[in-house]
Scaffold this motif. Structure first.
Motif, mmCIF file in Angstrom:
data_model
loop_
_atom_site.group_PDB
_atom_site.id
_atom_site.type_symbol
_atom_site.label_atom_id
_atom_site.label_comp_id
_atom_site.label_asym_id
_atom_site.label_seq_id
_atom_site.Cartn_x
_atom_site.Cartn_y
_atom_site.Cartn_z
ATOM 1 N N ALA A 1 50.582 34.854 36.354
ATOM 2 C CA ALA A 1 49.684 33.792 36.123
ATOM 3 C C ALA A 1 48.327 33.755 36.469
ATOM 4 N N TRP A 2 48.141 34.491 37.854
ATOM 5 C CA TRP A 2 46.807 34.291 38.249
ATOM 6 C C TRP A 2 45.893 35.660 37.974
ATOM 7 N N LEU A 3 46.354 36.406 37.115
ATOM 8 C CA LEU A 3 45.868 37.751 36.814
ATOM 9 C C LEU A 3 45.838 37.976 35.289
ATOM 10 N N ASP A 4 44.922 37.518 34.579
ATOM 11 C CA ASP A 4 44.711 37.620 33.281
ATOM 12 C C ASP A 4 44.431 39.430 32.672
ATOM 13 N N ALA A 5 44.829 39.878 31.619
ATOM 14 C CA ALA A 5 44.543 41.071 31.055
ATOM 15 C C ALA A 5 43.090 41.489 31.386
ATOM 16 N N ASP A 6 42.195 40.566 30.907
ATOM 17 C CA ASP A 6 41.042 40.762 30.846
ATOM 18 C C ASP A 6 40.131 40.693 32.040
ATOM 19 N N LEU A 7 40.918 40.430 33.220
ATOM 20 C CA LEU A 7 40.379 40.549 34.710
ATOM 21 C C LEU A 7 40.817 41.702 35.484
ATOM 22 N N VAL A 8 41.609 42.399 34.805
ATOM 23 C CA VAL A 8 42.326 43.845 35.329
ATOM 24 C C VAL A 8 41.097 44.514 35.770
ATOM 25 N N GLY A 9 40.244 44.897 34.841
ATOM 26 C CA GLY A 9 39.070 45.816 35.315
ATOM 27 C C GLY A 9 38.367 45.446 36.567
ATOM 28 N N PRO A 10 37.715 44.360 36.537
ATOM 29 C CA PRO A 10 37.022 44.142 37.893
ATOM 30 C C PRO A 10 38.017 43.821 39.143
ATOM 31 N N THR A 11 39.065 43.258 38.891
ATOM 32 C CA THR A 11 40.109 43.218 39.967
ATOM 33 C C THR A 11 40.702 44.797 40.409
ATOM 34 N N ARG A 12 40.609 45.451 39.788
ATOM 35 C CA ARG A 12 41.014 46.849 39.929
ATOM 36 C C ARG A 12 39.744 47.244 41.072
ATOM 37 N N ARG A 13 38.675 47.313 40.340
ATOM 38 C CA ARG A 13 37.647 47.742 41.386
ATOM 39 C C ARG A 13 37.392 47.293 42.706
ATOM 40 N N ILE A 14 37.589 45.883 42.743
ATOM 41 C CA ILE A 14 37.466 45.168 43.905
ATOM 42 C C ILE A 14 38.565 45.692 44.943
#
Length: 539
Positions: free
Chosen positions: A295-308
């Motif tokens: 719920a708190w992690l959308d597929a569009d946010l995977v890229g920046p979240t992965r880098r962070i």
């Protein structure tokens, strides 16, 4: 030739440095010692003993001067000389040929080293006898000639090794360059050279140059030590050179051996971090492929979240492994840490602000990649969401890079978020006089939208009266376009405006924009027969 000159200059500088160090006869006492000064007795460039106490009102420096004068007087006689030590309570008396030369008091012993009075006296006698032998050797012409011959032979060997080294370097570079040419000839892929030959050549030449300089410096160091060891006056310098090199090798070797357990721990920490990074990478791949719903992690946010997450993980691993890195506790390491922290605090404030703005924009989901937005005076389709900037491509095909702090501080209009399904919003405003029925205006605007390629019929275009101004009502046309069409938003708006003019001209309705002052004698409309006046041509 330049290499030989550089070696000569290096040798001269090293000799001057050692000569200057040998002339320092007085040094200050280490911190915590109550003695105000200490002085070293030097004979024929060799340290004999260090005096630290005041005896019979004479300071250490005065005792050294008296001892040197006494020894010079004793050496005026011809023949060999012999130094001995006898007890002269509470200290020791050092003699040359049975005559007293200088006195060693118990207070002259270094309190920070485990020394005894007898041991200090024995070392002083040994060094003094060594110096006496070297003084006698310096007056021996045959010994000096033999030393000159050995020094000349060492110089010839040194020059031959340098010449051989340079010749071997040229041969090795030529062989390796030829080998590299053969190997790189097969690295062409579809006519494009994958590795630039100039860079490979430059790296090879620089690598061989550094290796050659390193070997030359070692040879020069050894040659200088051999040269100094041949002559009595410079022999102590040679001993210092050899002792320094051997001590450096021992220190480096012991440091490496001591650092092996800590390096093992640091390697284990980094290996664990790498395993965790692989697990995180697999987890984010599953979220991006929608195999896992969070719920708190959308597929569009995977890229920046992965880098962070990766940056945070490796920073944590570095912080954990830092105490185990060799030299982490040294003053040099601490100085570098302070310097890096100072540079970050002084120059990275704006950078941190941009990164914080990027995180806010990303996780607040103000916009997404592919959406059409307007920020200030700029509008276009988002092509990249970065941590420090956002890139959009406007209708003219120009890519704009906007700092995230600028995006966050301005009002953002998102033309893609409110539409149903894929697409973006197209809107335009016209002003028509009060003498035209508003129902007719709405119908004409909707007709113009239907004629425009790329504008969807579902949802249907809508018209709103946004204002009743003094001279005319204001009408706002809102419709939705498909982003998959080959026309950008600017082109869709251009076609929409063209169709609006055509429809209004067909029905004889005058558009009152941009300003309306009074009714003209003739309505300002274009008849259908005049739509394609030259140089325009019908489609």
């Amino acid at each position: 030739m330049k290499l030989f000159k550089s070696v000569y200059v290096f040798s001269c500088l090293l000799m001057l440095l050692l000569f200057g160090m040998s002339q320092a006869t007085e040094v200050k006492a280490p911190p915590g010692n109550e003695k105000a000064e200490e002085a070293t007795l030097v004979l024929f460039n060799r340290n004999i003993v260090v005096l630290r106490s005041t005896v019979l009102g004479m300071a250490p420096s005065e005792r050294v001067k008296r001892a040197q004068a006494r020894i010079d007087q004793q050496l005026e006689g011809v023949g060999g000389h012999q130094a001995t030590a006898i007890s002269a309570a509470p200290g020791m008396l050092i003699q040359i040929d049975g005559a007293g030369s200088f006195y060693i008091a118990p207070e002259d012993i270094d309190p920070f080293e485990q020394e005894t009075l007898a041991g200090v006296a024995e070392q002083a006698v040994s060094a003094l006898n060594h110096s006496l032998q070297e003084i006698q050797e310096s007056h021996n012409v045959r010994a000096i000639l033999r030393a000159v011959a050995y020094a000349g032979l060492a110089t010839l060997v040194y020059g031959g090794l340098i010449w051989l080294l340079l010749k071997l370097r040229r041969i090795a570079i030529r062989k390796l360059l030829s080998f590299a040419h053969e190997k790189m000839a097969g690295l062409n892929h579809v006519g494009i050279l994958l590795i630039r030959r100039e860079r490979i050549h430059w790296l090879m030449r620089k690598g061989f140059q550094l290796l050659t300089w390193f070997i030359v410096l070692l040879l020069s160091y050894q040659w200088l030590g051999v040269m100094m060891s041949q002559f009595p006056f410079t022999r102590p310098w040679s001993e210092h050179l050899n002792g320094y090199l051997f001590g450096l090798i021992v220190m480096l070797g012991s440091s490496i051996l001591k650092a092996i357990p800590d390096l093992f721990v640091a390697c284990v920490i980094f290996m664990l971090a790498k395993l965790v990074a692989k697990g995180m990478h697999h987890f984010f791949d599953l979220v991006q492929n929608r195999s896992i719903e969070i719920a708190w992690l959308d597929a569009d946010l995977v890229g920046p979240t992965r880098r962070i997450a990766a940056i945070a993980l490796w920073l944590f691993a570095l912080a954990m492994a830092y105490p185990y890195l060799p030299g982490s506790g040294t003053e040099a390491f601490k100085g570098v840490s302070v310097l890096v922290g100072l540079m970050l605090s002084m120059g990275a404030s704006s950078l941190v602000g941009q990164a914080a703005s990027g995180l806010i924009l990303t996780y607040s989901r103000v916009y997404r990649k592919g959406e059409f937005i307007r920020i200030g005076e700029h509008e276009g389709t988002i092509t990249e969401l970065g941590m420090f900037s956002t890139r959009i491509r406007n209708g003219m095909g120009v890519e704009l890079t906007l700092p995230n702090s600028y995006v966050l501080s301005n009002v953002t209009k998102n033309y893609s978020r409110v539409v149903s399904g894929d697409g973006f919003v197209v809107d335009t405003k016209v002003t028509i006089g009060y003498d035209t029925p508003w129902r007719q205006v709405q119908a004409m605007l909707i007709e113009a939208a239907r004629r425009t390629p790329g504008v969807l019929t579902e949802p249907a275009p809508k018209v709103f009266q946004t204002a009743l101004s003094d001279f005319y009502p204001e009408y706002l046309l809102i419709c939705q376009a498909i982003p998959s069409e080959p026309r950008p938003r600017a082109e869709v708006i251009n076609l929409l405006h063209a169709n609006i003019q055509d429809v209004f001209n067909e029905y004889g309705v005058q558009i009152m924009s941009p300003h309306y002052l009074s009714d003209p004698e003739n309505e300002k409309i274009v008849g259908q027969n005049d739509w394609y006046k030259k140089p325009a041509s019908p489609p």
